[in-house]
Motif scaffolding. Structure first.
Motif, PDB file in Angstrom:
ATOM      1  N   ALA A  21       0.815  -1.217   0.000  1.00  0.00           N
ATOM      2  CA  ALA A  21       0.000   0.000   0.000  1.00  0.00           C
ATOM      3  C   ALA A  21       0.846   1.263   0.000  1.00  0.00           C
ATOM      4  O   ALA A  21       0.303   2.368  -0.064  1.00  0.00           O
ATOM      5  N   ALA A  22       2.166   1.111   0.046  1.00  0.00           N
ATOM      6  CA  ALA A  22       3.043   2.272   0.245  1.00  0.00           C
ATOM      7  C   ALA A  22       3.048   3.226  -0.936  1.00  0.00           C
ATOM      8  O   ALA A  22       3.135   4.435  -0.761  1.00  0.00           O
ATOM      9  N   GLY A  23       2.965   2.717  -2.155  1.00  0.00           N
ATOM     10  CA  GLY A  23       3.107   3.587  -3.326  1.00  0.00           C
ATOM     11  C   GLY A  23       1.807   4.112  -3.895  1.00  0.00           C
ATOM     12  O   GLY A  23       1.804   4.703  -4.981  1.00  0.00           O
ATOM     13  N   ILE A  24       0.697   3.932  -3.200  1.00  0.00           N
ATOM     14  CA  ILE A  24      -0.613   4.345  -3.711  1.00  0.00           C
ATOM     15  C   ILE A  24      -0.986   5.693  -3.102  1.00  0.00           C
ATOM     16  O   ILE A  24      -1.005   5.851  -1.878  1.00  0.00           O
ATOM     17  N   ALA A  25      -1.280   6.662  -3.955  1.00  0.00           N
ATOM     18  CA  ALA A  25      -1.602   8.008  -3.484  1.00  0.00           C
ATOM     19  C   ALA A  25      -3.027   8.063  -2.942  1.00  0.00           C
ATOM     20  O   ALA A  25      -3.944   7.440  -3.491  1.00  0.00           O
ATOM     21  N   LEU A  26      -3.196   8.815  -1.867  1.00  0.00           N
ATOM     22  CA  LEU A  26      -4.523   9.016  -1.290  1.00  0.00           C
ATOM     23  C   LEU A  26      -5.372   9.880  -2.207  1.00  0.00           C
ATOM     24  O   LEU A  26      -4.858  10.649  -3.018  1.00  0.00           O
ATOM     25  N   ASN A  27      -6.679   9.759  -2.071  1.00  0.00           N
ATOM     26  CA  ASN A  27      -7.582  10.629  -2.812  1.00  0.00           C
ATOM     27  C   ASN A  27      -7.406  12.059  -2.330  1.00  0.00           C
ATOM     28  O   ASN A  27      -7.297  12.295  -1.119  1.00  0.00           O
ATOM     29  N   PRO A  28      -7.391  13.033  -3.231  1.00  0.00           N
ATOM     30  CA  PRO A  28      -7.255  14.432  -2.786  1.00  0.00           C
ATOM     31  C   PRO A  28      -8.455  14.855  -1.964  1.00  0.00           C
ATOM     32  O   PRO A  28      -9.596  14.512  -2.284  1.00  0.00           O
ATOM     33  N   ARG A  29      -8.198  15.575  -0.893  1.00  0.00           N
ATOM     34  CA  ARG A  29      -9.278  16.071  -0.040  1.00  0.00           C
ATOM     35  C   ARG A  29      -9.841  17.344  -0.645  1.00  0.00           C
ATOM     36  O   ARG A  29      -9.086  18.188  -1.143  1.00  0.00           O
ATOM     37  N   PRO A  30     -11.164  17.530  -0.612  1.00  0.00           N
ATOM     38  CA  PRO A  30     -11.732  18.770  -1.132  1.00  0.00           C
ATOM     39  C   PRO A  30     -11.265  19.970  -0.319  1.00  0.00           C
ATOM     40  O   PRO A  30     -11.054  19.868   0.889  1.00  0.00           O
ATOM     41  N   LYS A  31     -11.068  21.079  -1.004  1.00  0.00           N
ATOM     42  CA  LYS A  31     -10.622  22.282  -0.311  1.00  0.00           C
ATOM     43  C   LYS A  31     -11.701  22.766   0.650  1.00  0.00           C
ATOM     44  O   LYS A  31     -12.883  22.771   0.328  1.00  0.00           O
ATOM     45  N   LEU A  32     -11.257  23.181   1.826  1.00  0.00           N
ATOM     46  CA  LEU A  32     -12.192  23.615   2.860  1.00  0.00           C
ATOM     47  C   LEU A  32     -12.523  25.103   2.671  1.00  0.00           C
ATOM     48  O   LEU A  32     -12.060  25.965   3.395  1.00  0.00           O
ATOM     49  N   THR A  33     -13.318  25.402   1.646  1.00  0.00           N
ATOM     50  CA  THR A  33     -13.625  26.800   1.356  1.00  0.00           C
ATOM     51  C   THR A  33     -15.126  27.059   1.332  1.00  0.00           C
ATOM     52  O   THR A  33     -15.558  28.110   0.900  1.00  0.00           O
ATOM     53  N   ARG A  34     -15.943  26.118   1.785  1.00  0.00           N
ATOM     54  CA  ARG A  34     -17.390  26.272   1.694  1.00  0.00           C
ATOM     55  C   ARG A  34     -17.993  26.516   3.066  1.00  0.00           C
ATOM     56  O   ARG A  34     -17.741  25.776   4.014  1.00  0.00           O
ATOM     57  N   PHE A  35     -18.754  27.596   3.170  1.00  0.00           N
ATOM     58  CA  PHE A  35     -19.522  27.803   4.391  1.00  0.00           C
ATOM     59  C   PHE A  35     -20.826  28.488   4.011  1.00  0.00           C
ATOM     60  O   PHE A  35     -20.959  29.070   2.934  1.00  0.00           O
ATOM     61  N   LEU A  36     -21.794  28.403   4.877  1.00  0.00           N
ATOM     62  CA  LEU A  36     -23.131  28.908   4.586  1.00  0.00           C
ATOM     63  C   LEU A  36     -23.245  30.403   4.868  1.00  0.00           C
ATOM     64  O   LEU A  36     -22.807  30.875   5.925  1.00  0.00           O
ATOM     65  N   SER A  37     -23.853  31.114   3.922  1.00  0.00           N
ATOM     66  CA  SER A  37     -24.146  32.519   4.152  1.00  0.00           C
ATOM     67  C   SER A  37     -25.363  32.630   5.060  1.00  0.00           C
ATOM     68  O   SER A  37     -26.034  31.642   5.354  1.00  0.00           O
ATOM     69  N   ARG A  38     -25.683  33.836   5.493  1.00  0.00           N
ATOM     70  CA  ARG A  38     -26.871  34.038   6.330  1.00  0.00           C
ATOM     71  C   ARG A  38     -28.137  33.588   5.597  1.00  0.00           C
ATOM     72  O   ARG A  38     -29.025  32.959   6.192  1.00  0.00           O
ATOM     73  N   GLU A  39     -28.218  33.921   4.321  1.00  0.00           N
ATOM     74  CA  GLU A  39     -29.388  33.530   3.530  1.00  0.00           C
ATOM     75  C   GLU A  39     -29.503  32.010   3.426  1.00  0.00           C
ATOM     76  O   GLU A  39     -30.596  31.444   3.549  1.00  0.00           O
TER      77      GLU A  39
END
Length: 388
Positions: free
Chosen positions: A187-205
């Motif tokens: 399992a050493a040479g297998i790349a992990l799945n990229p994590r989604p960027k943490l840029t999403r948050f809810l607006s007041r609306e």
């Protein structure tokens, strides 16, 4: 060069050995043939060099953590005393299969060290993924191609859990190498799945739409999930912290969590969160949100209602964990100091909180306007300084 490195091995000397870019072995100058193999990952294991007919082979004596150097020397001398060169051509002993190893040696040495929540995750991954995929495979037959096929298939439906499963498999196979059951980690040479960027948050609306959607989906069958989702937004807690919440952890106006990702912590409760918790029925279960099938256990952590909620609210790109981001971001927008937000989230370092404290374009533009007005007032009020 590494094979010639000799010194008197002591427990303290072994503890001081540091990983290098390539694997190396330090040989004992007291017990011929005994060495300590140090891998680039930092793992250390005793090895024994057995010679026969002009040829030599290495035998693993197990991880350094399992015995002292004195015990390793005794084992080394005992094996050398009973070593019979004529038996070199005998069939190699059968190696344990993956299931046997995981349920035996690996569990005995590693499993007890994990936190309860990590144990729960590992049990699930082993039972649903790793053992069905590799249980019958001898440890020395575990191939990278086979692991990659499993990982790719798992990743298509659950990329984050596939990453956790791959990391668990790597750790298990590293221990198998240390025990002498495998030569390389598949399992050493297998790349992990990229994590989604943490840029999403809810607006007041969007928060308002979310609450309207939750109101519309509130039924007797859905009540528990609706309340959990609202608590996630109101407290900034992780899903597991709320799903597995115990009545014993409720103390007046705060939660005293016995177990979280970063250890025990307290979570202040606002009035809205307190009202939600106060209306939960107490039916003898130790959990605030018990399983409907077995009240002695918490409900299943999968909140399938979330998919319907976010569709109704028009926020289908929002993950459940983004509610935690939203809590942090709105705290920052309200002027709450970052160290305070960090404590509310249970982070050990404020720098970790920066990943969650996002602000949107509208808030950024408003801040720029405020700064511009403030500078303009200074200039208008007698900024007679020279330009340049």
């Amino acid at each position: 060069m590494a094979a010639r490195e000799r010194r008197r091995l002591t427990d303290s000397a072994i503890a001081r050995l540091r990983a290098r870019e390539i694997e190396y072995t330090v040989w004992d100058d007291r017990a011929p043939g005994l060495g300590v193999r140090v891998r680039p990952t930092g793992g250390k294991s005793y090895v024994l060099l057995l010679r026969s007919g002009g040829r030599s082979r290495r035998v693993s004596l197990g991880p350094v953590s399992l015995r002292t150097v004195a015990e390793a020397r005794r084992d080394c001398l005992a094996r050398q005393a009973t070593h019979e060169p004529d038996r070199e051509s005998a069939p190699r002993r059968a190696l344990p299969r993956f299931r046997e190893f995981v349920e035996g040696e690996w569990k005995d040495v590693h499993f007890a060290r994990y936190k309860p929540s990590t144990k729960t995750t590992l049990r699930s991954l082993l039972a649903s993924q790793l053992i069905p995929a590799f249980g019958s495979v001898p440890l020395d037959r575990m191939s990278t191609a086979r692991v990659r096929r499993w990982f790719d298939a798992f990743s298509r439906t659950a990329p984050a859990n596939a990453n956790r499963g791959l990391e668990a498999l790597r750790q298990i196979m590293n221990f198998a190498i240390a025990c002498g059951y495998a030569d390389a980690n598949p399992a050493a040479g297998i790349a992990l799945n990229p994590r989604p960027k943490l840029t999403r948050f809810l607006s007041r609306e969007e928060i308002a739409r979310l609450h309207r959607a939750l109101d519309g989906l509130t039924t007797r069958a859905n009540r528990q999930q609706v309340d959990i989702i609202r608590l996630l937004l109101l407290t900034g807690c992780r899903r597991g912290e709320i799903v597995r919440l115990r009545w014993s952890e409720l103390r007046d106006d705060k939660l005293m969590l016995e177990e979280s990702k970063t250890g025990p912590r307290s979570v202040p409760l606002n009035s809205q969160a307190r009202r939600i918790l106060a209306r939960q029925p107490q039916n003898g279960s130790p959990f605030v949100f018990p399983s409907s099938r077995d009240p002695s256990r918490p409900r299943y952590s999968d909140l399938d209602l979330w998919h319907r909620v976010r569709k109704e609210a028009g926020i289908e790109d929002v993950r459940l964990h983004d509610l935690r981001h939203s809590f942090a971001s709105h705290a920052v927008l309200q002027g709450v100091p970052l160290p305070v937000v960090s404590r509310l989230l249970g982070h050990k370092r404020p720098s970790m909180t920066l990943r969650y404290a996002h602000v949107g374009d509208r808030e950024t533009e408003a801040a720029a306007e405020c700064i511009g007005e403030a500078i303009a007032r200074v200039l208008d009020g007698g900024g007679a300084g020279s330009g340049g």
